[in-house]
Design a protein around this motif. Structure first.
Motif, PDB file in Angstrom:
ATOM      1  N   LEU A  77       0.852  -1.186   0.000  1.00 52.05           N
ATOM      2  CA  LEU A  77       0.000   0.000   0.000  1.00 52.05           C
ATOM      3  C   LEU A  77       0.887   1.235   0.000  1.00 52.05           C
ATOM      4  O   LEU A  77       1.791   1.362   0.821  1.00 52.05           O
ATOM      5  N   CYS A  78       0.620   2.148  -0.929  1.00 50.19           N
ATOM      6  CA  CYS A  78       1.462   3.341  -1.076  1.00 50.19           C
ATOM      7  C   CYS A  78       0.910   4.551  -0.333  1.00 50.19           C
ATOM      8  O   CYS A  78       1.572   5.587  -0.269  1.00 50.19           O
ATOM      9  N   ARG A  79      -0.299   4.463   0.166  1.00 53.14           N
ATOM     10  CA  ARG A  79      -0.885   5.564   0.936  1.00 53.14           C
ATOM     11  C   ARG A  79      -1.577   5.001   2.160  1.00 53.14           C
ATOM     12  O   ARG A  79      -1.878   3.806   2.220  1.00 53.14           O
ATOM     13  N   ASN A  80      -1.853   5.860   3.102  1.00 55.67           N
ATOM     14  CA  ASN A  80      -2.526   5.395   4.318  1.00 55.67           C
ATOM     15  C   ASN A  80      -3.664   6.327   4.742  1.00 55.67           C
ATOM     16  O   ASN A  80      -4.020   6.396   5.908  1.00 55.67           O
ATOM     17  N   GLN A  81      -4.235   7.044   3.764  1.00 53.07           N
ATOM     18  CA  GLN A  81      -5.355   7.936   4.045  1.00 53.07           C
ATOM     19  C   GLN A  81      -6.640   7.391   3.413  1.00 53.07           C
ATOM     20  O   GLN A  81      -6.676   7.123   2.207  1.00 53.07           O
ATOM     21  N   ILE A  82      -7.680   7.252   4.234  1.00 56.07           N
ATOM     22  CA  ILE A  82      -8.979   6.758   3.777  1.00 56.07           C
ATOM     23  C   ILE A  82      -9.993   7.885   3.927  1.00 56.07           C
ATOM     24  O   ILE A  82     -10.189   8.405   5.034  1.00 56.07           O
ATOM     25  N   ASN A  83     -10.612   8.261   2.840  1.00 58.01           N
ATOM     26  CA  ASN A  83     -11.543   9.395   2.865  1.00 58.01           C
ATOM     27  C   ASN A  83     -12.943   8.956   3.298  1.00 58.01           C
ATOM     28  O   ASN A  83     -13.928   9.120   2.580  1.00 58.01           O
ATOM     29  N   LYS A  84     -13.008   8.371   4.495  1.00 59.31           N
ATOM     30  CA  LYS A  84     -14.285   7.944   5.073  1.00 59.31           C
ATOM     31  C   LYS A  84     -14.155   8.038   6.585  1.00 59.31           C
ATOM     32  O   LYS A  84     -13.072   8.331   7.112  1.00 59.31           O
ATOM     33  N   VAL A  85     -15.259   7.754   7.279  1.00 58.40           N
ATOM     34  CA  VAL A  85     -15.213   7.764   8.747  1.00 58.40           C
ATOM     35  C   VAL A  85     -15.038   6.358   9.311  1.00 58.40           C
ATOM     36  O   VAL A  85     -14.993   6.177  10.528  1.00 58.40           O
ATOM     37  N   TYR A  86     -14.965   5.367   8.441  1.00 57.18           N
ATOM     38  CA  TYR A  86     -14.663   3.996   8.861  1.00 57.18           C
ATOM     39  C   TYR A  86     -13.977   3.294   7.692  1.00 57.18           C
ATOM     40  O   TYR A  86     -13.923   3.817   6.568  1.00 57.18           O
ATOM     41  N   CYS A  87     -13.444   2.115   7.944  1.00 60.35           N
ATOM     42  CA  CYS A  87     -12.718   1.374   6.906  1.00 60.35           C
ATOM     43  C   CYS A  87     -13.682   0.558   6.055  1.00 60.35           C
ATOM     44  O   CYS A  87     -14.620  -0.056   6.582  1.00 60.35           O
ATOM     45  N   ASP A  88     -13.450   0.555   4.753  1.00 55.26           N
ATOM     46  CA  ASP A  88     -14.193  -0.339   3.875  1.00 55.26           C
ATOM     47  C   ASP A  88     -13.252  -0.898   2.816  1.00 55.26           C
ATOM     48  O   ASP A  88     -12.146  -0.403   2.620  1.00 55.26           O
ATOM     49  N   MET A  89     -13.699  -1.948   2.162  1.00 51.68           N
ATOM     50  CA  MET A  89     -12.840  -2.711   1.257  1.00 51.68           C
ATOM     51  C   MET A  89     -12.303  -1.875   0.106  1.00 51.68           C
ATOM     52  O   MET A  89     -11.097  -1.844  -0.163  1.00 51.68           O
ATOM     53  N   HIS A  90     -13.174  -1.177  -0.588  1.00 56.36           N
ATOM     54  CA  HIS A  90     -12.754  -0.468  -1.791  1.00 56.36           C
ATOM     55  C   HIS A  90     -11.794   0.677  -1.466  1.00 56.36           C
ATOM     56  O   HIS A  90     -10.886   0.980  -2.256  1.00 56.36           O
ATOM     57  N   SER A  91     -11.975   1.299  -0.311  1.00 50.93           N
ATOM     58  CA  SER A  91     -11.059   2.367   0.101  1.00 50.93           C
ATOM     59  C   SER A  91      -9.646   1.826   0.292  1.00 50.93           C
ATOM     60  O   SER A  91      -8.665   2.496  -0.058  1.00 50.93           O
ATOM     61  N   LEU A  92      -9.519   0.615   0.840  1.00 52.05           N
ATOM     62  CA  LEU A  92      -8.204   0.011   1.013  1.00 52.05           C
ATOM     63  C   LEU A  92      -7.595  -0.384  -0.331  1.00 52.05           C
ATOM     64  O   LEU A  92      -6.397  -0.207  -0.552  1.00 52.05           O
ATOM     65  N   VAL A  93      -8.419  -0.910  -1.217  1.00 56.85           N
ATOM     66  CA  VAL A  93      -7.933  -1.325  -2.534  1.00 56.85           C
ATOM     67  C   VAL A  93      -7.368  -0.131  -3.297  1.00 56.85           C
ATOM     68  O   VAL A  93      -6.366  -0.248  -4.008  1.00 56.85           O
ATOM     69  N   LYS A  94      -7.993   1.040  -3.141  1.00 49.98           N
ATOM     70  CA  LYS A  94      -7.535   2.230  -3.857  1.00 49.98           C
ATOM     71  C   LYS A  94      -6.178   2.721  -3.368  1.00 49.98           C
ATOM     72  O   LYS A  94      -5.544   3.559  -4.020  1.00 49.98           O
ATOM     73  N   LEU A  95      -5.710   2.213  -2.223  1.00 48.07           N
ATOM     74  CA  LEU A  95      -4.413   2.610  -1.693  1.00 48.07           C
ATOM     75  C   LEU A  95      -3.276   1.747  -2.235  1.00 48.07           C
ATOM     76  O   LEU A  95      -2.107   1.996  -1.928  1.00 48.07           O
ATOM     77  N   ALA A  96      -3.591   0.735  -3.034  1.00 46.64           N
ATOM     78  CA  ALA A  96      -2.592  -0.220  -3.505  1.00 46.64           C
ATOM     79  C   ALA A  96      -1.574   0.436  -4.438  1.00 46.64           C
ATOM     80  O   ALA A  96      -1.904   1.308  -5.241  1.00 46.64           O
ATOM     81  N   CYS A  97      -0.329   0.001  -4.303  1.00 48.83           N
ATOM     82  CA  CYS A  97       0.739   0.499  -5.191  1.00 48.83           C
ATOM     83  C   CYS A  97       0.607  -0.134  -6.575  1.00 48.83           C
ATOM     84  O   CYS A  97       0.853   0.506  -7.598  1.00 48.83           O
ATOM     85  N   SER A  98       0.252  -1.413  -6.598  1.00 49.86           N
ATOM     86  CA  SER A  98       0.177  -2.154  -7.851  1.00 49.86           C
ATOM     87  C   SER A  98      -1.271  -2.309  -8.298  1.00 49.86           C
ATOM     88  O   SER A  98      -2.204  -1.880  -7.618  1.00 49.86           O
ATOM     89  N   ASP A  99      -1.438  -2.927  -9.428  1.00 49.73           N
ATOM     90  CA  ASP A  99      -2.766  -3.160  -9.988  1.00 49.73           C
ATOM     91  C   ASP A  99      -3.548  -4.107  -9.080  1.00 49.73           C
ATOM     92  O   ASP A  99      -3.075  -5.200  -8.744  1.00 49.73           O
ATOM     93  N   ALA A 100      -4.747  -3.683  -8.687  1.00 50.62           N
ATOM     94  CA  ALA A 100      -5.586  -4.500  -7.795  1.00 50.62           C
ATOM     95  C   ALA A 100      -6.832  -4.988  -8.527  1.00 50.62           C
ATOM     96  O   ALA A 100      -7.907  -5.095  -7.939  1.00 50.62           O
ATOM     97  N   ALA A 101      -6.663  -5.277  -9.816  1.00 48.06           N
ATOM     98  CA  ALA A 101      -7.810  -5.678 -10.637  1.00 48.06           C
ATOM     99  C   ALA A 101      -8.470  -6.952 -10.111  1.00 48.06           C
ATOM    100  O   ALA A 101      -9.695  -7.063 -10.085  1.00 48.06           O
ATOM    101  N   LEU A 102      -7.650  -7.924  -9.685  1.00 51.82           N
ATOM    102  CA  LEU A 102      -8.197  -9.191  -9.197  1.00 51.82           C
ATOM    103  C   LEU A 102      -9.088  -8.965  -7.982  1.00 51.82           C
ATOM    104  O   LEU A 102     -10.190  -9.516  -7.894  1.00 51.82           O
ATOM    105  N   THR A 103      -8.628  -8.142  -7.050  1.00 52.17           N
ATOM    106  CA  THR A 103      -9.408  -7.843  -5.856  1.00 52.17           C
ATOM    107  C   THR A 103     -10.696  -7.113  -6.215  1.00 52.17           C
ATOM    108  O   THR A 103     -11.760  -7.397  -5.667  1.00 52.17           O
ATOM    109  N   ASN A 104     -10.591  -6.156  -7.140  1.00 50.06           N
ATOM    110  CA  ASN A 104     -11.772  -5.415  -7.592  1.00 50.06           C
ATOM    111  C   ASN A 104     -12.795  -6.324  -8.240  1.00 50.06           C
ATOM    112  O   ASN A 104     -14.002  -6.234  -7.970  1.00 50.06           O
TER     113      ASN A 104
END
Length: 313
Positions: free
Chosen positions: A166-193
């Motif tokens: 993960l290249c970033r550690n900022q989530i633009n929400k008030v709680y954690c969710d899956m897609h917010s974490l996936v968007k922080l990935a350094c590499s392609d996260a197509a499989l997870t998406n």
């Protein structure tokens, strides 16, 4: 904020606003909501478990639904109470992953529970004479088990697919969710998406398909049946339909907000709507079913009027 993947031990939630002295008001409101959710759901679970007259399939499925409300709200409210007075609004990575698991599995269990309940109503209204032979205790247990086990297994696999780097550690929400974490990935996260989309929409599609099929059959019987049949359908299906509509609308917005840019909406509104399906549904269901289901309503009245009720049960 760009960070080295090995240093992502905490995530920072950036959607929180500076509430100042209003933090005490927000804390009180959130705490009261959580207490009300716990009391209302636990009360109805206890009423269903203690009273033999409620040991019927419909109430067993309701009990499962109320347990899920406690499960989902407990994954959010203690977290919110802790964050309200926090200045950094940070969360440890393991706790963030745990919240992702709870939030998403709660949503899947909710949809599947509602689908199972619609199937139960379909059998009760369309096949009343065969209902007891079709809805056996073994079948009830199997339906409840599937509605819980499938989301848990699917979410366990989904969380394991969260990118390690993960290249970033900022989530633009008030709680954690899956897609917010996936968007922080350094590499392609197509499989997870792709897996996330398949798991989400297959659960929703299967659930809504079963619900739609059940209610088409129920409507057909109501239009061709007696007034008594129609009244029974209205009494038992109204709270269920209201619950489905409430959760579907709330869930649809949350999925849309996660996948699409909703920055044109005010930040406060986005926060409110993102929290709606985790805060309103756990309170909406016990109040709706407690008020609309005559058996539950009458027993609750007796419980309030007579403190010796449980000794006689």
């Amino acid at each position: 904020m760009m960070v080295n993947s090995s240093q992502v031990l905490f995530f920072f939630l950036t959607a929180y606003i500076d509430s100042g002295v209003l933090a005490y008001l927000y804390f009180t409101v959130v705490l009261l909501l959580y207490i009300l959710i716990i009391v209302s759901n636990v009360l109805l679970i206890a009423v269903i478990c203690v009273n033999r007259s409620l040991h019927e399939p419909m109430y067993m499925f309701l009990c499962s639904l109320f347990v899920n409300e406690l499960y989902g709200s407990s994954g959010l409210f203690p977290f919110l109470l802790d964050q309200i007075f926090s200045h950094l609004h940070s969360v440890a990575a393991p706790l963030c992953f745990l919240q992702v698991f709870i939030v998403h599995s709660y949503g899947a269990v909710e949809f599947l529970n509602l689908a199972v309940m619609s199937y139960d109503r379909y059998l009760a209204i369309c096949y009343p004479l065969q209902y007891n032979t079709r809805m056996t205790p073994t079948k009830i247990a199997a339906l409840i088990a599937v509605s819980w086990l499938y989301p848990f297994v699917a979410m366990s696999f989904m969380v394991s697919l969260i990118p390690v780097k993960l290249c970033r550690n900022q989530i633009n929400k008030v709680y954690c969710d899956m897609h917010s974490l996936v968007k922080l990935a350094c590499s392609d996260a197509a499989l997870t998406n792709i897996y996330g989309l398949i798991a989400t929409f297959s659960t929703i599609f299967i659930s809504l398909l079963l619900i739609l099929y059940s209610y088409i059959k129920i409507l057909a019987v109501c239009f061709s049946g007696s007034k008594q049949t129609r009244q029974k359908a209205v009494n038992t299906c109204t709270p269920h339909l209201a619950s489905i509509l409430n959760f579907t609308c709330a869930g649809s917005f949350e999925i849309s907000q996660s996948r699409f840019d909703m920055s044109f909406l005010p930040n406060v509104l986005r926060i409110f709507l993102s929290l709606y399906f985790l805060t309103a549904q756990p309170l909406f269901n016990p109040l709706m079913y407690g008020l609309k289901m005559s058996k539950i309503r009458n027993i609750c009245k007796s419980l309030i009027m007579n403190s010796e009720y449980f000794k006689k049960a």
